[in-house]
Every structure is written in structure tokens, then in C-alpha cells.
Scaffold this motif. Structure first.
Motif, PDB file in Angstrom:
ATOM      1  N   HIS A   1      60.725  35.294  30.119  1.00 43.92           N
ATOM      2  CA  HIS A   1      60.052  36.600  30.042  1.00 43.92           C
ATOM      3  C   HIS A   1      59.251  36.755  28.741  1.00 43.92           C
ATOM      4  N   PHE A   2      58.608  35.667  28.295  1.00 46.00           N
ATOM      5  CA  PHE A   2      57.724  35.759  27.139  1.00 46.00           C
ATOM      6  C   PHE A   2      56.451  36.508  27.534  1.00 46.00           C
ATOM      7  N   SER A   3      55.787  37.115  26.552  1.00 42.84           N
ATOM      8  CA  SER A   3      54.512  37.787  26.806  1.00 42.84           C
ATOM      9  C   SER A   3      53.372  36.767  26.787  1.00 42.84           C
ATOM     10  N   ARG A   4      52.299  37.074  27.469  1.00 42.09           N
ATOM     11  CA  ARG A   4      51.154  36.166  27.531  1.00 42.09           C
ATOM     12  C   ARG A   4      50.268  36.359  26.299  1.00 42.09           C
ATOM     13  N   GLY A   5      49.295  35.467  26.179  1.00 40.75           N
ATOM     14  CA  GLY A   5      48.345  35.567  25.076  1.00 40.75           C
ATOM     15  C   GLY A   5      47.194  36.504  25.413  1.00 40.75           C
TER      16      GLY A   5
ATOM     17  N   GLN B   1      57.011  31.921  30.506  1.00 45.99           N
ATOM     18  CA  GLN B   1      56.877  33.337  30.854  1.00 45.99           C
ATOM     19  C   GLN B   1      57.825  33.720  31.985  1.00 45.99           C
ATOM     20  N   LYS B   2      57.922  32.894  32.998  1.00 45.05           N
ATOM     21  CA  LYS B   2      58.810  33.180  34.113  1.00 45.05           C
ATOM     22  C   LYS B   2      60.264  32.927  33.737  1.00 45.05           C
TER      23      LYS B   2
ATOM     24  N   HIS C   1      46.151  31.657  26.796  1.00 48.40           N
ATOM     25  CA  HIS C   1      46.604  32.601  27.816  1.00 48.40           C
ATOM     26  C   HIS C   1      48.082  32.374  28.159  1.00 48.40           C
ATOM     27  N   LYS C   2      48.442  31.141  28.437  1.00 46.65           N
ATOM     28  CA  LYS C   2      49.818  30.855  28.827  1.00 46.65           C
ATOM     29  C   LYS C   2      50.397  29.688  28.035  1.00 46.65           C
TER      30      LYS C   2
END
Length: 205
Positions: free
Chosen positions: A126-130, A122-123, A139-140
Motif C-alpha cells: 500500500h505504498f503511494s505512487r509517484g 503498491q499492491k 510513477h510506480k
């Protein structure tokens, strides 16, 4: 004449123009650099040295390199290409300072970016979370990274968690706001890669 020099990042601050607008700027301490080698006839490039070093702290081969050219010992050496014409005359041992730059000119700054360590996807990408609702256990987590039987492997370059930062980054067309030749300081508009004290390569166009 376009030429490159080595220096260090001092830090960021802000200055105010005549209209009272705040301008974010970065202070760089550039040079002085000494020309340690010249290869204008074949490759149109020179080699510069930056930061004096005790001769006892370098290898015998590098010490002989400096003694042969009758110049001081330097910690950093950098080769850079320059534009050559009939009037170009560069001698080994010539010292380059901030006087080679002018206020209002555009320069490129290259350096190593700040390291972020081992970062998640994600960091890093820049993927979106669950989903965050009850019952969700994703979630991650990265989710599926490839198909099963075919192709039966993960393709190289898959965006996943891993080391982030510490990459060579070049910021182009940074405008010089002010120059202090006595302290070898250059004030440029905007930011440059790396943290305070990082080694930078600066060259004009």
C-alpha cells in the motif's frame, strides 16, 4: 470439549435475519474426521484424519501406520491440542462430525490465503505512487531502498515487490449461524481465508 476438525470451503452467500437484514456468510463442509492417534497423557493432543484415500496411493510406511491402528487410510492428518480432564475418554477410530459444534458458538478458522502472484510494492504494501505530472519518470518505481557507503547493504525484511498471498491465515471468533448435520455443513458469519475448495482447520474455543 474444545476440539479441532478439518474441512473445505464451499463458498459464500447471504442470508436474511428476522429483521430483513442481509448477513454475509460462508458455507463450510467439515468432516467427518476420524481420530487416528491419541497422546492425552503426555501432550494432551490427538491426531485426526480427513478424506479417505486409496491405499495404493500412499507410501508403505504410512500404510503400515494405518494398518497398525486398524483404521482406514486418510489423505490428510492433523494434530490438535485439546483440554483434558478426568472424564476425557477418546478412542482411536472414533468419528468426529459437525455434532461437536453448536449454533451460536465462536470458532477459529485457519487456512491458506489466495495467491496473488508476484505483486508490486503498491499492491503488496500500500505504498503511494509517484507524481503523475509531465516530466516525472517516477510513477510506480520503488525509489531509494537504502543508503550508500553506510551500511552498504539493504537490511533484511525491506518492503519491496515480491510474492503475495499463499500465507497461513487464521480468522478468530467467527459465529456459527446454522448447522446441517446430515450434509456436514456449517454456516458461519463472515469470510474465511482461501478460495472455494481450500482445506481448512476449524476449532472451537
Amino acid at each position: 470439549m474444545p476440539i479441532g476438525m478439518l474441512g473445505r470451503k464451499v463458498g459464500m452467500t447471504q442470508i436474511f435475519n428476522s429483521k430483513g437484514n442481509a448477513i454475509p456468510v460462508t458455507v463450510l463442509q467439515i468432516g467427518p474426521c476420524t481420530i487416528t492417534n491419541s497422546d492425552l497423557a503426555i501432550n494432551s493432543q490427538i491426531q485426526i484424519g480427513y478424506e479417505y484415500i486409496n491405499p495404493k496411493k500412499i507410501t508403505a510406511s504410512r500404510l503400515g501406520y494405518f494398518k497398525k491402528r486398524k483404521i482406514p487410510c486418510f489423505k490428510y492428518l492433523k494434530s490438535c491440542k485439546i483440554s483434558v480432564n478426568e472424564s476425557t475418554n477418546i478412542d482411536i477410530g472414533e468419528v468426529l462430525t459437525t455434532k461437536n459444534f453448536s449454533i451460536g458458538a465462536l470458532i477459529n478458522v485457519s487456512g491458506i490465503s489466495i495467491g496473488k502472484g508476484f505483486s508490486g510494492y503498491q499492491k503488496r504494501h500500500h505504498f503511494s505512487r509517484g507524481p503523475m505530472s509531465h516530466g516525472s519518470k517516477n510513477h510506480k518505481q520503488p525509489g531509494s531502498i537504502g543508503a550508500g557507503t553506510t551500511p552498504g547493504r539493504v537490511f533484511p525484511g525491506k518492503r519491496m515487490a515480491g510474492k503475495m498471498g499463499t500465507n497461513r491465515v487464521t480468522i478468530k471468533n467467527l459465529k456459527i449461524i446454522d448447522i446441517n448435520n446430515e450434509e456436514n455443513l456449517i454456516i458461519i458469519k463472515g469470510s474465511v481465508p482461501g478460495k472455494n475448495g481450500n482445506l481448512l482447520y476449524v476449532y472451537n474455543k
